[in-house]
Design a protein around this motif. Structure first.
Motif, PDB file in Angstrom:
ATOM      1  N   ARG A 159       0.828  -1.213   0.000  1.00 46.38           N
ATOM      2  CA  ARG A 159       0.000   0.000   0.000  1.00 46.38           C
ATOM      3  C   ARG A 159       0.861   1.261   0.000  1.00 46.38           C
ATOM      4  O   ARG A 159       0.491   2.262  -0.602  1.00 46.38           O
ATOM      5  N   ASP A 160       1.998   1.207   0.688  1.00 46.51           N
ATOM      6  CA  ASP A 160       2.888   2.387   0.721  1.00 46.51           C
ATOM      7  C   ASP A 160       3.342   2.789  -0.680  1.00 46.51           C
ATOM      8  O   ASP A 160       3.671   3.948  -0.921  1.00 46.51           O
ATOM      9  N   GLN A 161       3.416   1.812  -1.599  1.00 48.58           N
ATOM     10  CA  GLN A 161       3.891   2.085  -2.965  1.00 48.58           C
ATOM     11  C   GLN A 161       2.758   2.505  -3.897  1.00 48.58           C
ATOM     12  O   GLN A 161       3.009   2.799  -5.062  1.00 48.58           O
ATOM     13  N   ALA A 162       1.513   2.446  -3.415  1.00 46.30           N
ATOM     14  CA  ALA A 162       0.373   2.555  -4.326  1.00 46.30           C
ATOM     15  C   ALA A 162      -0.222   3.963  -4.341  1.00 46.30           C
ATOM     16  O   ALA A 162      -0.132   4.715  -3.367  1.00 46.30           O
ATOM     17  N   ASP A 163      -0.853   4.289  -5.472  1.00 53.24           N
ATOM     18  CA  ASP A 163      -1.639   5.517  -5.573  1.00 53.24           C
ATOM     19  C   ASP A 163      -3.113   5.233  -5.271  1.00 53.24           C
ATOM     20  O   ASP A 163      -3.831   6.108  -4.791  1.00 53.24           O
ATOM     21  N   VAL A 196      -5.987   1.896  -4.069  1.00 49.64           N
ATOM     22  CA  VAL A 196      -6.383   0.515  -3.794  1.00 49.64           C
ATOM     23  C   VAL A 196      -7.620   0.253  -4.632  1.00 49.64           C
ATOM     24  O   VAL A 196      -8.523   1.095  -4.694  1.00 49.64           O
ATOM     25  N   LEU A 197      -7.673  -0.897  -5.289  1.00 46.26           N
ATOM     26  CA  LEU A 197      -8.847  -1.282  -6.079  1.00 46.26           C
ATOM     27  C   LEU A 197      -9.405  -2.566  -5.478  1.00 46.26           C
ATOM     28  O   LEU A 197      -8.674  -3.547  -5.294  1.00 46.26           O
ATOM     29  N   VAL A 198     -10.710  -2.572  -5.178  1.00 45.05           N
ATOM     30  CA  VAL A 198     -11.275  -3.702  -4.445  1.00 45.05           C
ATOM     31  C   VAL A 198     -12.755  -3.824  -4.764  1.00 45.05           C
ATOM     32  O   VAL A 198     -13.423  -2.837  -5.070  1.00 45.05           O
ATOM     33  N   GLN A 251      -6.387   6.492  -1.839  1.00 46.32           N
ATOM     34  CA  GLN A 251      -7.844   6.424  -2.002  1.00 46.32           C
ATOM     35  C   GLN A 251      -8.243   4.988  -2.341  1.00 46.32           C
ATOM     36  O   GLN A 251      -7.530   4.302  -3.082  1.00 46.32           O
ATOM     37  N   ILE A 252      -9.354   4.539  -1.791  1.00 44.69           N
ATOM     38  CA  ILE A 252      -9.856   3.194  -2.110  1.00 44.69           C
ATOM     39  C   ILE A 252     -10.898   3.317  -3.217  1.00 44.69           C
ATOM     40  O   ILE A 252     -11.874   4.069  -3.074  1.00 44.69           O
ATOM     41  N   VAL A 311      -1.697   0.848  -9.006  1.00 46.46           N
ATOM     42  CA  VAL A 311      -2.973   0.383  -8.449  1.00 46.46           C
ATOM     43  C   VAL A 311      -2.746  -0.930  -7.715  1.00 46.46           C
ATOM     44  O   VAL A 311      -2.227  -1.893  -8.276  1.00 46.46           O
ATOM     45  N   MET A 312      -3.129  -0.946  -6.448  1.00 45.58           N
ATOM     46  CA  MET A 312      -3.021  -2.158  -5.624  1.00 45.58           C
ATOM     47  C   MET A 312      -4.368  -2.856  -5.638  1.00 45.58           C
ATOM     48  O   MET A 312      -5.331  -2.376  -5.030  1.00 45.58           O
ATOM     49  N   LEU A 313      -4.447  -3.967  -6.344  1.00 44.05           N
ATOM     50  CA  LEU A 313      -5.696  -4.732  -6.421  1.00 44.05           C
ATOM     51  C   LEU A 313      -5.714  -5.722  -5.256  1.00 44.05           C
ATOM     52  O   LEU A 313      -4.835  -6.577  -5.151  1.00 44.05           O
ATOM     53  N   GLU A 314      -6.730  -5.588  -4.406  1.00 43.47           N
ATOM     54  CA  GLU A 314      -6.776  -6.416  -3.190  1.00 43.47           C
ATOM     55  C   GLU A 314      -7.912  -7.441  -3.222  1.00 43.47           C
ATOM     56  O   GLU A 314      -8.263  -7.999  -2.190  1.00 43.47           O
ATOM     57  N   GLY A 315      -8.468  -7.705  -4.402  1.00 39.78           N
ATOM     58  CA  GLY A 315      -9.503  -8.726  -4.517  1.00 39.78           C
ATOM     59  C   GLY A 315     -10.887  -8.114  -4.463  1.00 39.78           C
ATOM     60  O   GLY A 315     -11.046  -6.906  -4.678  1.00 39.78           O
TER      61      GLY A 315
END
Ligand code: NAP
Length: 227
Positions: free
Chosen positions: A66-70, A72-74, A93-94, A155-159
């Motif tokens: 998350r620290d590297q992300a702009d 979160v996509l969920v 932002q989520i 984008v961090m995709l978390e499922g």
């Protein structure tokens, strides 16, 4: 590929190396990194949540990603099942993908303004004060259009497994961070990606390590060569 090693005291440098951003990124769309945990028999949840699978080191990797992300996509189901709160990182932002802007399963998150619904153009309006993005006609989100709109971002995709499965099948996931928890849980939870089939080529194993509790942390790149 670093040799798989057990680390009694998982050091921050190792995690930094594990999550370091790749040198090359897509020019025309966002870099999409998927992070998921499963039991060794492929379960994605215990009693309906993934929290029963994780441990301290998995949480550390999750936070470092998350620290590297702009963004979160969920999927909305995960935001509800896992009772997502606002991210610790102030500027993160989520983005919550959903067919309709239903805040009832996690009203406190949407009240913060830190979660933006991603909806199709025909989806109903969001409640007052809840931000949204519209991508795609109808009520379905055009996920390829979304990652194009987010070009240059991480984008961090978390499922969860449904959204991850669709994203993988569309070829929109560049990296996959997989934690294998040393548990055999059987049950009926989904595999960590499921839905439409994806191209079954081999991904490159880019990094990996094992912690002192037997948790295995692996990083794959869709277009990478094993090293
Ligand atoms: N092991 C792990 O790492 C992990 C990670 C996250 C979550 N989980 C677990 O997975 C479970 C939840 O995952 P899930 O697979 O059921 O759901 P999910 O992927 O979190 O969310 C699915 C939602 O996204 C919507 N959606 C997907 N693609 C869409 C599109 N193109 N346009 C509009 N909406 C779209 C679905 O709409 P429709 O209703 O129209 O299909 C559905 O409402 C929970 O038990 C959670 O604890 C595990």
């Amino acid at each position: 590929m670093r040799a798989l090693t057990k680390y009694d005291d998982l050091d921050e440098l190792l995690i930094e190396e594990h999550v370091a951003l790749p040198a090359e990124r897509p020019a025309d769309r966002a870099l999409v990194r998927l992070n998921m945990i499963s039991s060794v028999d492929g379960g994605s949840a215990v009693d309906g949540v993934s929290g029963g699978l994780g441990n301290r080191d998995d949480h550390a990797v999750f936070a470092a990603l998350r620290d590297q992300a702009d963004f979160v996509l969920v999927g909305l189901s995960t935001v509800v099942a896992e009772q997502y709160g606002p991210p610790a990182q102030d500027d993160l932002q989520i983005l919550v993908v959903a067919p309709t802007p239903d805040v009832s399963g996690n009203p406190s998150l949407f009240e913060t303004g830190r979660a933006t619904f991603v909806l199709g153009e025909a989806a109903p309006p969001t409640p007052s004060g809840v931000p949204d993005m519209r991508v795609g006609k109808g009520t379905s989100v055009d996920l390829a259009g979304l990652v194009r709109e987010l070009r240059g971002q991480v984008v961090m995709l978390e499922g969860g497994p449904s959204l991850a499965g669709v994203m993988v099948s569309l070829g929109l996931v560049d990296e996959f961070f997989h934690t294998a928890a040393p548990m055999v849980v059987a049950g009926e939870s989904a595999r960590i990606t499921h839905g439409p089939a994806a191209d079954a080529h081999a991904w490159g194993l880019m990094h990996g390590f094992c912690d002192d509790a037997g948790y295995l942390f692996l990083r794959y790149a869709r277009d990478g060569s094993a090293r």
